[in-house]
Design an enzyme around this catalytic site. Structure first.
Site, short mmCIF file in Angstrom:
data_model
loop_
_atom_site.label_atom_id
_atom_site.label_comp_id
_atom_site.label_asym_id
_atom_site.label_seq_id
_atom_site.Cartn_x
_atom_site.Cartn_y
_atom_site.Cartn_z
N GLU A 22 0.70 -1.26 0.00
CA GLU A 22 0.20 -0.14 -0.07
C GLU A 22 0.70 1.25 0.04
OE1 GLU A 22 -2.20 -3.18 2.87
OE2 GLU A 22 -0.12 -2.74 2.17
N ASP A 33 22.13 -39.33 0.21
CA ASP A 33 22.33 -38.45 -1.06
C ASP A 33 23.29 -37.30 -0.74
OD1 ASP A 33 20.11 -39.84 -1.99
OD2 ASP A 33 18.57 -38.28 -1.81
N CYS A 60 -2.54 -3.54 7.25
CA CYS A 60 -2.01 -3.54 8.79
C CYS A 60 -2.54 -2.17 9.44
CB CYS A 60 -0.69 -3.86 8.80
SG CYS A 60 0.36 -2.51 8.24
N THR A 74 10.16 -42.70 5.29
CA THR A 74 9.56 -42.72 6.65
C THR A 74 9.32 -41.42 7.26
OG1 THR A 74 11.45 -44.41 7.02
CG2 THR A 74 10.41 -43.37 9.21
N SER A 88 19.01 -42.65 -7.11
CA SER A 88 18.07 -42.16 -7.35
C SER A 88 18.11 -40.87 -8.48
CB SER A 88 17.06 -41.44 -6.34
OG SER A 88 18.00 -40.66 -5.54
#
Length: 371
Positions: free
Chosen positions: A57, A205, A80, A304, A173
């Site tokens: 604003e 990884d 606000c 998991t 992967s």
């Protein structure tokens, strides 16, 4: 009969588009867009600046200086009315002589929550709320969820094969999905303030967990969060390179004192939470991250951790990237729950499907979100 005209919808759409300019740098503040119209002409545009700088604003009012008397202001979130790092926007709107304010949605922050709209009305300004409400809610879901619950909006992100596997039998992967899909993941990282992984992913990884998008570069890199209840991950590798991004290790009293000291000696922040059977107390961890101002968490592994977050209803969205390969029955499954009967199967609502080269992304909503 609606109080909104076609022009009102047009201008609010402009404000919503502007808000997206702030998505990458506004958090922990909301990304907001604002349009000011005087005599059917846009005279001011603004979107939220980085924390400590002007709200949407204020930016729009500054651009429209000298043309705000009797103008209409369109804003994607309630202005606000409290003093934080910056003065309240409501005061500036009133002082500018704006005569009409259209708000897409109320701000659930307890410091605002209808008070901004009330103060504008008390000053004699016509205020209308709800224009493009559903679109504005969808755009601000992480902010709205975190402000209402104190817990970050959480996205579980996984790359899987056509037969639903996270990795091959040997644990490899890279890469299941297309380069285009992997670039999109970096966009999701940029929209998050924290990226969370578990011990298994960290060890197998050696990830960087950084934003490496071609064009989007957040001012503050996402916090990399490692959940390591037993202290199994040594402080070596890119995850602990603080020149790339900050790292937080969340652990428990099951981790030895020497390991905690090793993390801290490497400059890593360490947080100890309660221990649970399958690792750290996730609710306590998520509450702690929410208290730090984190609006969105991107969880990147593994099965998991995904299963526990689903079981505890600590996730709001699944983003599943499906590649064009098969990894076989011995590959790592996406989830590790044993579903005995189809009637017990959790169900998800499909939000969106996108194609990225030879891969697709499926976005699912887990349970009912804010409205």
């Amino acid at each position: 009969m609606s109080s909104f005209s076609f022009k009102d919808y047009f201008y609010m759409q402009q404000a919503l588009a502007l808000a997206e300019q702030a998505r990458w740098h506004a958090p922990p503040n909301p990304w907001v867009g604002c349009i000011i119209v005087h005599q059917d002409k846009i005279v001011g545009r603004g979107w939220t600046q980085p924390p400590g700088h002007a709200h949407a604003e204020i930016v729009a009012l500054k651009e429209a200086e000298g043309q705000t008397q009797g103008a209409t202001l369109y804003v994607t979130l309630e202005p606000c009315c409290h003093t934080g790092r910056t003065p309240p926007c409501v005061r500036a709107i009133i002082q500018a002589g704006v005569s009409r304010v259209l708000i897409a949605q109320l701000d659930p922050d307890h410091r605002v929550s209808g008070k901004g709209m009330s103060q504008l009305r008390e000053a004699g300004i016509e205020v209308l709320e709800g224009l493009c409400h559903d679109q504005a809610v969808e755009a601000l879901l992480p902010y709205l969820h975190q402000r209402r619950t104190g817990i970050p909006y959480t996205v579980l992100k996984a790359a899987i094969s056509l037969d639903g596997r996270l990795a091959a039998t040997d644990g490899s992967s890279q890469w299941i999905t297309s380069p285009e899909a992997r670039q999109e993941v970096h966009l999701q990282r940029a929209a998050s303030q924290a990226i969370v992984i578990g011990t298994g992913t960290a060890l197998s990884d050696q990830p960087r967990l950084t934003v490496r998008h071609e064009t989007i570069h957040p001012l503050i890199p996402p916090l990399r969060v490692l959940l390591d209840a037993k202290g199994r991950v040594p402080p070596v590798g890119p995850l602990f390179d603080l020149t790339l991004a900050p790292t937080l290790v969340v652990t428990t009293d099951r981790a030895c004192h020497a390991q905690k000291e090793a993390w801290q000696a490497a400059g890593i922040e360490v947080m100890t939470v309660a221990n649970e059977a399958k690792g750290v107390n996730l609710l306590e961890t998520w509450q702690m991250l929410g208290a730090r101002g984190i609006l969105q968490i991107l969880v990147e592994g593994g099965g998991t951790l995904f299963s526990e977050l689903l079981k505890q209803q600590l996730c709001q969205q699944l983003s599943i990237y499906m590649g064009n390969c098969l990894l076989g029955i011995q590959g790592a499954p996406l989830f590790q729950e044993n579903i005995l009967n189809i009637s017990q199967a959790p169900r998800f609502s499909l939000k969106e499907v996108k194609k990225f080269g030879n891969s697709v992304r499926l976005d699912y909503q887990y349970h009912e979100l804010v409205s």
